[in-house]
Design an enzyme around this catalytic site. Sequence first.
Site, PDB file in Angstrom:
ATOM      1  N   ALA A   1      27.980  15.351  97.433  1.00 36.26           N
ATOM      2  CA  ALA A   1      29.256  15.109  98.102  1.00 36.26           C
ATOM      3  C   ALA A   1      28.997  14.407  99.431  1.00 36.26           C
ATOM      4  CB  ALA A   1      29.982  16.421  98.344  1.00 36.26           C
ATOM      5  N   LYS A   2      29.760  13.368  99.677  1.00 35.08           N
ATOM      6  CA  LYS A   2      29.648  12.673 100.969  1.00 35.08           C
ATOM      7  C   LYS A   2      30.659  13.326 101.913  1.00 35.08           C
ATOM      8  CE  LYS A   2      29.311   7.988 102.908  1.00 35.08           C
ATOM      9  NZ  LYS A   2      27.888   8.048 103.304  1.00 35.08           N
TER      10      LYS A   2
END
Length: 322
Positions: free
Chosen positions: A160-161
């Site tokens: 996940a960014k």
Amino acid sequence: MPIPATPYIWFNGKLVPWEKATVHVLSHALHYGSSVFEGVRAYETPDGVAIFRLRDHTRRLFDSAKIYRIPVPFTPDQINGACREVVSSNGLVRGAYLRPVIFKGYGEIGVAPRNEPPTEVAVAAWEWGRYLGQDGEDQGVDACVSSWQRVAPNTLPALAKAGGNYLSGQLIGAEARRLGFAEGIGLSTDGTVSEGSGENIFLVKDGVLLTPGLSHSVLSGLTRDTIIRLAKEHGIEVRECAIPRELLYLADEAFFTGTAVEVTAIRSVDRIPVGAGKRGPITETLQNAFFGLFTGKTADKWGWLDHVDMAAAKPRAAAAAG
């Protein structure tokens, strides 16, 4: 220096003046890191301004929100349209860096409040040069192995960014600069190579291109994916694998990849020269192939360039200004 302001930011569905795109100081994301975002680049091409891998970036943005269970009140097509709109409305004819961000706004306080705060969405764009400097492309930069490790599996999701994930990168990058390096390299909890403070990393050894696999606490970078595909197009063997720390010192070539750094050579690690201490031939080949996507020298056979109608958003921009 501060971010160079442009006239408009797309904020919760409409263009607003840059200085009016504000949030409350008690927004959930400010206190608990509940935000996900993307870094996207638009390039000036022979056929006009084009956003690189826009749909892929937006898909990852929504994937990040899904992992953190942040509801998104817009569709991917609406976010893609917002990205085109901020480039067009701001007249960024020489290209731009785009920052779409989704975050939990002002509502109940608490790590996991009973009633979820409202989701806010913004897309900004401005001109931004090379993150590690213009000279890094050919001369390379000096890096070090950080004393800070990357997050362990099943702690924070590396795929996940998310805003909170970059606290790790801040420690790695700040330590490197304090010690006189351009960038730091974080190791996984098993002591193998992971990534930079905000970049993926590649090594070349005996003509083979090596990069840590996704299980080594790395972000699944889109520039990383681009380089892997371009390397295979050029007949270069690619291995996604565990990389021992000492191979950083024994590699023939090394480079960082990412939207901000693009493809930046590494000339030394911990003051030990990488190969000849400058950009190597495979790095140069892949740089030329990458930047050739925007000059027309590399065919865009994957449909990665999303061209922007630079006149499309002018009426809306005029209305926003009024």
